[in-house]
Structures are given as C-alpha cells and as structure tokens.
Design an enzyme around this catalytic site. Structure first.
Site, short mmCIF file in Angstrom:
data_model
loop_
_atom_site.label_atom_id
_atom_site.label_comp_id
_atom_site.label_asym_id
_atom_site.label_seq_id
_atom_site.Cartn_x
_atom_site.Cartn_y
_atom_site.Cartn_z
N ASN A 240 0.87 -1.18 0.00
CA ASN A 240 0.00 0.00 0.00
C ASN A 240 0.91 1.23 0.00
O ASN A 240 1.53 1.53 1.00
CB ASN A 240 -0.89 -0.03 1.26
N LYS B 157 0.09 4.35 -0.27
CA LYS B 157 -0.49 5.56 0.33
C LYS B 157 -0.21 6.77 -0.60
O LYS B 157 -0.19 6.60 -1.81
CB LYS B 157 0.07 5.77 1.74
N HIS C 177 -9.40 1.74 4.92
CA HIS C 177 -8.09 1.83 5.59
C HIS C 177 -8.21 2.79 6.78
O HIS C 177 -8.94 3.78 6.72
CB HIS C 177 -7.03 2.32 4.60
N GLU D 141 -6.44 5.09 7.82
CA GLU D 141 -6.17 6.50 7.51
C GLU D 141 -7.38 7.16 6.86
O GLU D 141 -7.66 8.34 7.07
CB GLU D 141 -4.91 6.62 6.63
N GLU E 190 -5.38 -4.55 10.54
CA GLU E 190 -4.29 -3.59 10.72
C GLU E 190 -4.48 -2.83 12.01
O GLU E 190 -5.22 -1.84 12.06
CB GLU E 190 -4.28 -2.60 9.55
N GLY F 266 2.78 2.36 10.55
CA GLY F 266 3.76 3.43 10.36
C GLY F 266 4.49 3.84 11.63
O GLY F 266 5.14 4.87 11.67
N SER G 141 3.55 -2.06 10.16
CA SER G 141 5.00 -2.19 10.29
C SER G 141 5.53 -3.58 9.94
O SER G 141 6.49 -4.06 10.57
CB SER G 141 5.46 -1.75 11.68
P1 PGA Z 1 3.04 0.31 7.45
O1 PGA Z 1 1.56 0.54 6.84
O2 PGA Z 1 3.52 -1.00 6.90
O3 PGA Z 1 3.86 1.47 6.95
O4 PGA Z 1 2.88 0.28 8.92
C1 PGA Z 1 0.66 -0.51 6.69
C2 PGA Z 1 -0.66 -0.02 6.13
O5 PGA Z 1 -1.13 1.04 6.56
O6 PGA Z 1 -1.26 -0.67 5.25
#
Ligand code: PGA
Length: 255
Positions: free
Chosen positions: A9, A11, A95, A97, A167, A173, A213
């Site tokens: 992903n 983003k 997601h 976010e 998630e 992140g 992560s």
């Molecule tokens: P990350 O993001 O691997 O940077 O933690 C995962 C995601 O939001 O899909």
C-alpha cells in the site's frame, strides 16, 4: 491451503515517474513463477504507469479507495467502472487512515464493498483497533463492529470474494509491530467471527492479511502463523528490495 498474498500500500507516495522507476527495477527481479499472490496499490495517478510496466506480469494492481456510486456529480471521486477500465483488480476499502482523516464509516465501507463486488473488483477490507481501544479492552467489539458492518447484507458467496486486512492502528507506520502471537490471536478471532457470519468452509477459505510495520525482518514469523494469509505493507513496500524479500519469505512458506 490458503494462498498467501503479499500486498503493498503506497499511500500518498510516488509520482508516476517514480512509479515507473520502481516498476522497472521490480520487474527486473523476476515476477513470474512466485508461489504467492503479489499486489501493489499506488495512487490513482500512478495506476496507468504501473499497468504499462507490470500489466503483462502476475502482479495485481489495486486502488486505495473508490466511490460507492456508479457515476455523476461527485467531484474528485473515482468510480469502480473507472478502476476496472484502468485494469485494477482490487481496491482497498476502509483503511484506518481513511477512517481517521476522511471520516470513512462502516456504512460507507459496506456501500463501497457492494459496489466493488458489483463491478468484479476484489475489496480488501481494512479493520483494526486503536491503542486506546486495545488498552480499554474493547478491541474485540471494535473489530466485530467494523467487520460485520463492512459485510452487512452480503451473501456467503459474496463474502468469499473479499479479502480482510487486520491492521492494528497503533502498529501502522509506527515501527511497532504486533507480535506474531498477538496478530494470530486477532486473526483467529476474525476467522471465528467469519465462521459465525457465514459457515466453516467459507471462513476457512477467506484470506486475512496482517498490516502494521510489516518488514523483511518480521515477515517470515508473521506469515508462519496459521491464520495470517498475507501482509498489507506500507513503508517497506516502497523499497524494491524490501518488498521483494517479503515476497520471497512468502514463497518459502507457500511452497
Ligand atoms: P506500514 O503501513 O507498513 O507502513 O505500517 C501498513 C498499512 O497502513 O497498510
């Protein structure tokens, strides 16, 4: 046995020319004959660049969101038909976010899930609790509400065409990964919910991805857990070598 899915992903990262450079380097590593399914989810504006390079490989391309309506006066929205036309096969929905910054609701995710299925796109439905929710012991309730909300009114047959991504928001992140045991526990819980919502056979076939992560150093341990059927990778999917290493970790386990 469920096939593993290694998904990136991106983003709001990578312009079209950066996407091209990534895809050329990625393709040169060899994308044929992997045991796992591979997917990348770039920004809308980078989808054509990605398809032009990876279109003849087994890599699936996903959008990061879409509109729940067919077409019309919805400024800035992108429709399922447009994604299919752009050669996307999957779409990320809900997601954290999107939930956090753009007020995405479970009802909205449900409408979009139905819309994706109507157009033959595979929805990757993202769910997960915040740190506060985990600490106040309402994690299971949150996950259950998000999951059942997203799947409302769907038949078992339709649910089988979805992918679920767990998630934990506190792990996204942040460099804080859920331990494989912590992730497995929630994945097991999700599969039990799916079994109650559908039946054992359907729940057994559904892919549940872990995200938060995930990186080359923890991919193997996470993917080794029984109910973890793949990874949704943010940061580490922006680096060709890291992402490729995670595909290879999956290959070893799927062979
Ligand atoms: P990350 O993001 O691997 O940077 O933690 C995962 C995601 O939001 O899909």
């Amino acid at each position: 046995m469920r096939k593993l899915l290694i998904a990136g992903n991106w983003k709001m990262n990578q312009t079209a020319s950066q996407t091209e450079a990534f895809c050329l380097e990625f393709k040169a590593k060899g994308l044929q004959g992997h045991k796992v399914d591979i997917l990348l989810s770039p920004s809308f504006t980078s989808i054509p660049a990605m398809i032009s390079i990876l279109g003849d490989t087994p890599v699936h391309v996903a959008a990061q969101d879409m509109c729940y309506e067919d077409r019309g006066a919805y400024t800035a929205a992108v429709s399922a038909e447009m994604l299919v036309d752009a050669k996307c096969s999957h779409v990320l929905l809900g997601h954290s976010e999107r939930r956090q910054y753009f007020h995405e609701s479970d009802e909205g995710v449900n409408l979009k899930t139905k819309q994706a299925l109507k157009y033959g796109l595979t929805p990757i439905i993202c769910i997960g609790e915040t740190k506060e929710q985990r600490e106040s012991n309402i994690m299971e309730e949150v996950i259950k509400t998000q999951l059942l909300g997203a799947l409302a009114d769907l038949s078992n047959e339709e649910i089988l065409k979805t992918v679920i991504a767990y998630e934990p928001v506190w792990a996204i992140g942040t460099g804080l990964t859920a331990t494989p045991e912590q992730a497995q526990e929630v994945h097991r819980f999700i599969r039990t919910l799916l079994e109650e919502r559908t039946d054992m056979e359907t729940a057994d076939q559904l892919q549940i991805l872990y995200g938060g992560s995930a990186k080359p150093t923890n991919a193997d341990a996470l993917l080794s857990e029984n109910d973890i059927d793949g990874l949704l990778i943010g940061g580490a999917s922006l680096k060709v070598n890291d992402f490729f290493q995670m595909i290879e970790a999956g290959d070893k386990l799927n062979s």
